[in-house]
Design an enzyme around this catalytic site. Structure first.
Site, PDB file in Angstrom:
ATOM      1  N   LEU A  67       0.817  -1.212   0.000  1.00  0.00           N
ATOM      2  CA  LEU A  67       0.000   0.000   0.000  1.00  0.00           C
ATOM      3  C   LEU A  67       0.851   1.262   0.000  1.00  0.00           C
ATOM      4  O   LEU A  67       0.315   2.371  -0.079  1.00  0.00           O
ATOM      5  CB  LEU A  67      -0.916   0.025   1.240  1.00  0.00           C
ATOM      6  CG  LEU A  67      -1.708  -1.241   1.564  1.00  0.00           C
ATOM      7  CD1 LEU A  67      -2.579  -1.015   2.794  1.00  0.00           C
ATOM      8  CD2 LEU A  67      -2.552  -1.663   0.381  1.00  0.00           C
ATOM      9  N   SER A 116      -4.139   1.648  -9.178  1.00  0.00           N
ATOM     10  CA  SER A 116      -4.895   2.905  -9.186  1.00  0.00           C
ATOM     11  C   SER A 116      -5.601   3.118 -10.510  1.00  0.00           C
ATOM     12  O   SER A 116      -5.111   2.702 -11.578  1.00  0.00           O
ATOM     13  CB  SER A 116      -3.927   4.074  -8.938  1.00  0.00           C
ATOM     14  OG  SER A 116      -4.527   5.316  -9.248  1.00  0.00           O
ATOM     15  N   GLU A 118      -5.557   5.703 -12.015  1.00  0.00           N
ATOM     16  CA  GLU A 118      -4.702   6.566 -12.823  1.00  0.00           C
ATOM     17  C   GLU A 118      -3.924   5.793 -13.877  1.00  0.00           C
ATOM     18  O   GLU A 118      -3.351   6.402 -14.785  1.00  0.00           O
ATOM     19  CB  GLU A 118      -3.736   7.344 -11.920  1.00  0.00           C
ATOM     20  CG  GLU A 118      -4.400   8.407 -11.068  1.00  0.00           C
ATOM     21  CD  GLU A 118      -4.933   9.590 -11.871  1.00  0.00           C
ATOM     22  OE1 GLU A 118      -4.473   9.788 -13.006  1.00  0.00           O
ATOM     23  OE2 GLU A 118      -5.803  10.313 -11.354  1.00  0.00           O
ATOM     24  N   TYR A 140       2.674   9.358 -11.631  1.00  0.00           N
ATOM     25  CA  TYR A 140       2.053   8.457 -10.662  1.00  0.00           C
ATOM     26  C   TYR A 140       1.397   7.280 -11.369  1.00  0.00           C
ATOM     27  O   TYR A 140       1.608   6.122 -11.026  1.00  0.00           O
ATOM     28  CB  TYR A 140       1.011   9.233  -9.844  1.00  0.00           C
ATOM     29  CG  TYR A 140       0.177   8.382  -8.919  1.00  0.00           C
ATOM     30  CD1 TYR A 140       0.668   7.976  -7.685  1.00  0.00           C
ATOM     31  CD2 TYR A 140      -1.113   7.981  -9.280  1.00  0.00           C
ATOM     32  CE1 TYR A 140      -0.099   7.190  -6.836  1.00  0.00           C
ATOM     33  CE2 TYR A 140      -1.880   7.209  -8.449  1.00  0.00           C
ATOM     34  CZ  TYR A 140      -1.369   6.815  -7.219  1.00  0.00           C
ATOM     35  OH  TYR A 140      -2.139   6.029  -6.389  1.00  0.00           O
ATOM     36  N   THR A 180     -10.269  16.129  -1.321  1.00  0.00           N
ATOM     37  CA  THR A 180     -11.498  15.794  -0.601  1.00  0.00           C
ATOM     38  C   THR A 180     -11.427  16.244   0.853  1.00  0.00           C
ATOM     39  O   THR A 180     -12.367  16.852   1.371  1.00  0.00           O
ATOM     40  CB  THR A 180     -11.750  14.277  -0.660  1.00  0.00           C
ATOM     41  OG1 THR A 180     -10.543  13.589  -0.287  1.00  0.00           O
ATOM     42  CG2 THR A 180     -12.170  13.861  -2.049  1.00  0.00           C
ATOM     43  N   GLY A 201      -8.867  23.982  -7.180  1.00  0.00           N
ATOM     44  CA  GLY A 201      -8.501  24.000  -8.587  1.00  0.00           C
ATOM     45  C   GLY A 201      -9.672  23.641  -9.474  1.00  0.00           C
ATOM     46  O   GLY A 201     -10.688  24.338  -9.497  1.00  0.00           O
TER      47      GLY A 201
END
Length: 314
Positions: A67, A116, A118, A140, A180, A201
């Site tokens: 993780l 992820s 991403e 990332y 968040t 943003g």
């Protein structure tokens, strides 16, 4: 597990300890770990691949959860080499060591790679599932994609590797550097009269937000499933950052959130995907995974926590 003191790691530690599992976790050298945590911390830098290998070989674990690593897309642009090192090469060391333990012991070692959304970059389909092309658009995502592919490589070598493609998942334990938590903390502090503005943003970016403990449950289920594979872990619903802002301010008792929120174009990220939303169907069917919090419950839990924190502020 690596990343034992992070958001997901802390929930996973609690889950495993409740099951009576003996837990060992890595922490960054110099980090403080509270006394009596119930698990054994090991000060190992993820960049120290030899140290990681040695730790896994010495402990000879039944389950390995990776993780740790760089967890912020924004930080990955500022530190691309460190991102590749910690989120790409460290998983390689863990996978190789886990396979060595399995070969030497003759018993199965199960590995979970926290992947992820991403890795999909700007996906060609909505929602995204396990067949969506891997085409990252930031450092990332690229590092996570490398580790995701490695999971498949070591799976072919006979190692039980589950790559859980985690979409955005949040909780009150999310660091305040994440948008968040920045939103829920900002809404709470404005509601308490401690701040008068929140700077953000891209309000139009759409993400699939879930409850972090639910995603930890999915990882445990994937580790213990009969077959290894890739699993998209998501809610199947996307919301804009603006939706998150509106819900957070409403929970804090503020309806006219526009008065307090200011957009700074300097906070816009290059290569930011317009919409990431996952299809959790396979995880639901094959892992028996279900979610306990919808979007409103997730935002509410975070705002309630930050209201309590702000209420105690000087």
């Amino acid at each position: 597990m690596t990343g034992a003191t992070g958001q997901d790691g802390s929930y996973l530690v609690e889950r495993l300890l409740a099951e009576g599992v003996v837990v060992h976790g890595t922490v960054r050298p110099g980090d403080e770990v509270p006394v009596g945590v119930g698990w054994t911390p090991h000060a190992v830098d993820l960049a120290d691949r030899d140290g990681l290998r040695a730790l896994v070989l010495r402990l000879a674990p039944d389950e390995v959860y990776n993780l740790g690593g760089i967890s912020s897309v924004a930080r990955s642009w500022a530190e691309p080499e460190a991102t590749a090192e910690l989120s790409g090469l460290a998983p390689l060391a863990l996978l190789d060591a886990a396979l060595a333990v399995q070969d030497a012991s003759g018993r199965a070692v199960r590995v979970v790679q926290a992947s992820s959304a991403e890795i999909f970059g700007h996906p060609d389909r909505v929602p995204q599932d396990e067949s969506t092309p891997v085409a990252p658009r930031n450092p990332y995502g690229a590092a996570k994609a490398f580790a995701h592919h490695l999971a498949a490589v070591y799976r072919e070598r006979g190692l039980h590797v589950a790559s859980c493609v985690l979409f955005n998942h949040e909780s009150p334990r999310r660091p305040e550097t994440f948008v968040t938590r920045k939103i829920t903390r900002g809404a709470a502090r404005i509601a308490r009269g401690l701040d008068d503005r929140l700077v953000l943003g891209n309000l139009a970016a759409r993400r699939d937000w879930g409850w972090a403990p639910d995603y930890v449950d999915a990882m445990v289920r994937a580790a213990r499933h009969d077959g290894a594979g890739d699993w998209v872990v998501a809610t199947g619903r996307a919301h804009a950052v603006e939706d998150f802002v509106r819900a957070a301010f409403a929970r804090a008792g503020i309806d006219d959130w526009e008065r307090y929120v200011h957009v700074d174009t300097g906070l816009l990220r290059p290569g930011d995907a317009p919409e990431l939303v996952g299809d959790p169907g396979r995880a639901e069917r094959e892992l028996g995974w279900t979610r306990t919090h919808d979007f409103e419950a997730l935002v509410g839990a975070m705002v309630d926590h930050d209201l309590a924190v702000a209420g105690g502020a000087a």
